[in-house]
Design an enzyme around this catalytic site. Structure first.
Site, PDB file in Angstrom:
ATOM      1  N   ILE A   1       0.843  -1.203   0.000  1.00 17.35           N
ATOM      2  CA  ILE A   1       0.000   0.000   0.000  1.00 17.35           C
ATOM      3  C   ILE A   1       0.874   1.247   0.000  1.00 17.35           C
ATOM      4  O   ILE A   1       0.573   2.247  -0.667  1.00 17.35           O
ATOM      5  CB  ILE A   1      -0.965  -0.025   1.193  1.00 17.35           C
ATOM      6  CG1 ILE A   1      -1.985  -1.166   0.987  1.00 17.35           C
ATOM      7  CG2 ILE A   1      -1.672   1.315   1.378  1.00 17.35           C
ATOM      8  CD1 ILE A   1      -2.834  -1.467   2.190  1.00 17.35           C
ATOM      9  N   TYR A   2       1.993   1.182   0.724  1.00 18.78           N
ATOM     10  CA  TYR A   2       2.957   2.282   0.721  1.00 18.78           C
ATOM     11  C   TYR A   2       3.501   2.516  -0.691  1.00 18.78           C
ATOM     12  O   TYR A   2       3.554   3.662  -1.175  1.00 18.78           O
ATOM     13  CB  TYR A   2       4.096   1.961   1.689  1.00 18.78           C
ATOM     14  CG  TYR A   2       5.346   2.763   1.492  1.00 18.78           C
ATOM     15  CD1 TYR A   2       5.438   4.083   1.946  1.00 18.78           C
ATOM     16  CD2 TYR A   2       6.464   2.211   0.856  1.00 18.78           C
ATOM     17  CE1 TYR A   2       6.595   4.820   1.771  1.00 18.78           C
ATOM     18  CE2 TYR A   2       7.623   2.945   0.687  1.00 18.78           C
ATOM     19  CZ  TYR A   2       7.683   4.248   1.136  1.00 18.78           C
ATOM     20  OH  TYR A   2       8.837   4.975   0.957  1.00 18.78           O
ATOM     21  N   LEU A   3       3.917   1.445  -1.370  1.00 16.18           N
ATOM     22  CA  LEU A   3       4.432   1.588  -2.728  1.00 16.18           C
ATOM     23  C   LEU A   3       3.363   2.155  -3.665  1.00 16.18           C
ATOM     24  O   LEU A   3       3.658   3.018  -4.506  1.00 16.18           O
ATOM     25  CB  LEU A   3       4.924   0.241  -3.252  1.00 16.18           C
ATOM     26  CG  LEU A   3       6.188  -0.330  -2.609  1.00 16.18           C
ATOM     27  CD1 LEU A   3       6.501  -1.699  -3.209  1.00 16.18           C
ATOM     28  CD2 LEU A   3       7.383   0.608  -2.770  1.00 16.18           C
TER      29      LEU A   3
END
Length: 217
Positions: free
Chosen positions: A129-131
């Site tokens: 989700i960060y990426l």
């Protein structure tokens, strides 16, 4: 130059504030926690308390009056929730771009992440989700009529900077000192190079300014 840095208490930002201050520039550090102000001052920065998760673009644009360039070096942090990956890493970067446009600021440097476009869209893993959040922020900035630079560093270390890097659309895996990422940002801003360029960055054997000047736009 007067440069505003979102995420002004982060390790990269503190290095950047010192670099800019040492070269006679003003580094305005946007921080959320007023208790961080003393660290910013010690680094040579000017602390300004603004919560990017609570401010709107029009208000932030007013706060950016007199600024020549902006840097997004903020992040929700390694132990944060998936929700904050989106509200900080994605929405915060987009908010800063909206505010920059509103304030008439053209130069924007965004610190992204190596592998941002390789996220798994079906995964609910926080790192994925960060990426995805980083990829969305990058894509949004690329579509704007700004003088943007997107830096995608490899694994960040606290080793002293060497002043030498490898920059490419895809460098392969590697690491880079946070101090060298700060030096990349400072050089891109002060020299006005690597405009409308996106690249990965790891340690290498090319001096920073020479590497930036060779980046293909």
């Amino acid at each position: 130059m007067r440069i505003a840095i979102a995420g002004g208490h982060g390790a990269i930002a503190l290095h950047l504030e010192k670099l800019l201050s040492d070269q006679g520039h003003e580094a305005v550090a946007i921080i959320r926690n007023p208790e961080q102000a003393s660290d910013v001052l010690a680094a040579g920065g000017i602390p300004v308390v603004i919560d990017l998760e609570k401010v709107d673009a029009a208000t932030l644009a007013l706060d950016l009056a007199g600024v020549d360039a902006v840097v997004f070096a903020a992040g929700a942090g390694p132990n944060s929730t998936a929700e904050r990956k989106n509200t900080v890493d994605r929405d915060g970067a987009i908010l800063l771009a909206d505010a920059a446009e509103g304030a008439g600021i053209r130069h924007y440097v965004l610190v992204s992440s190596m592998g941002a476009d390789d996220f798994d869209p079906e995964s609910d893993d926080v790192f994925q989700i960060y990426l995805a959040a980083k990829a969305a922020a990058d894509a949004n900035l690329r579509e704007r009529d700004l003088d943007w630079t997107i830096i995608r560093p490899g694994g960040l270390t606290d080793e002293p900077g060497t002043g030498e890097v490898t920059l490419a659309e895809s460098t392969g895996r590697g690491t880079i000192p946070r101090q060298d990422v700060a030096a990349l940002i400072a050089a891109a801003l002060i020299d006005g190079i690597a405009v409308r360029a996106q690249f990965e960055a790891i340690s290498g054997d090319t001096p920073i300014r020479k590497a930036l000047a060779a980046v293909r736009y």
